[in-house]
Design a protein around this motif. Sequence first.
Motif, short mmCIF file in Angstrom:
data_model
loop_
_atom_site.label_atom_id
_atom_site.label_comp_id
_atom_site.label_asym_id
_atom_site.label_seq_id
_atom_site.Cartn_x
_atom_site.Cartn_y
_atom_site.Cartn_z
N LYS A 158 24.43 81.07 2.66
CA LYS A 158 24.15 80.45 1.42
C LYS A 158 24.47 79.05 1.74
N ARG A 159 23.57 78.20 1.46
CA ARG A 159 23.75 76.68 1.53
C ARG A 159 24.11 76.40 -0.05
N ALA A 160 25.10 75.35 0.12
CA ALA A 160 25.72 74.79 -1.28
C ALA A 160 24.42 73.98 -1.92
N GLY A 161 24.66 74.05 -3.23
CA GLY A 161 23.24 73.17 -4.14
C GLY A 161 21.74 73.92 -3.95
N ALA A 180 15.01 78.97 5.21
CA ALA A 180 15.18 79.71 6.29
C ALA A 180 16.44 78.98 7.30
N GLY A 181 17.65 78.78 6.67
CA GLY A 181 18.90 78.11 7.25
C GLY A 181 18.67 76.72 7.45
N ARG A 182 17.60 76.00 7.05
CA ARG A 182 17.70 74.61 7.16
C ARG A 182 18.47 74.13 5.98
N SER A 183 18.86 72.77 6.12
CA SER A 183 19.41 71.99 5.30
C SER A 183 18.32 71.08 4.45
N MET A 184 18.83 70.61 3.31
CA MET A 184 17.96 69.74 2.56
C MET A 184 17.63 68.56 3.39
N ARG A 185 18.69 68.08 4.06
CA ARG A 185 18.42 67.01 5.00
C ARG A 185 17.48 66.99 5.81
N GLN A 186 17.42 68.46 6.62
CA GLN A 186 16.61 68.59 7.76
C GLN A 186 15.06 68.62 7.14
N ASP A 211 17.51 63.29 -1.39
CA ASP A 211 17.87 63.32 -2.57
C ASP A 211 16.68 63.98 -3.56
N ARG A 212 15.63 63.56 -2.99
CA ARG A 212 14.12 64.10 -3.39
C ARG A 212 13.87 65.27 -3.31
N VAL A 213 14.25 65.95 -2.22
CA VAL A 213 14.33 67.25 -1.95
C VAL A 213 15.22 68.04 -2.96
N SER A 214 16.40 67.54 -3.01
CA SER A 214 17.42 68.23 -4.04
C SER A 214 16.92 68.36 -5.38
N ARG A 215 16.46 67.03 -5.73
CA ARG A 215 15.91 67.16 -7.23
C ARG A 215 14.60 67.90 -7.39
#
Length: 157
Positions: free
Chosen positions: A4-7, A17-23, A33-37
């Motif tokens: 589980k990834r934070a946020g 699938a294990g990738r971060s928002m930055r990736q 931040d656009r992916v996060s939003r």
Amino acid sequence: MTKKRAGLPPQWEEVFAGRSMRQVAAAAGIYADRVSRFVKGEGVEEGTAELIADALGIPVKKAWELRGEPIQEPFTLPRKAQRLSRSQRDAILRVIDGMLEGRDDKSTDSTRENPGLFLVSAADTLAAQKGRTQADIEDEEADRWDGVDPPAPDEGV
């Protein structure tokens, strides 16, 4: 099972699938931040949704559904809207632009109750209904006066 990834909202875990928002952002060529939003359901542009969906390898419709927003069919005006004058069409487009601007601003400015709705005044709307611009109406009103202002209500006649 993926970590589980934070946020990251739970419905997105399998897709990431294990990738971060930055990736994902790097793969999409946008800021994280656009992916996060987007995944948090905040305001983003349609093009951003397409870039994120492509980076995740999913259809854009699926990305909108994961956000909790079913994809809407394209908006079209009824055929009789062709009878509108150019200024009436312009007024409608300004209203739509104002609504969309207000929707996109919600993520950055939560202090305004109805952002975007102030962009088109009642006078502009009335003018558009009559097939005239606000400038046309102001010109007509200026032409009615002969240069002498009427007396103020408390001055009497």
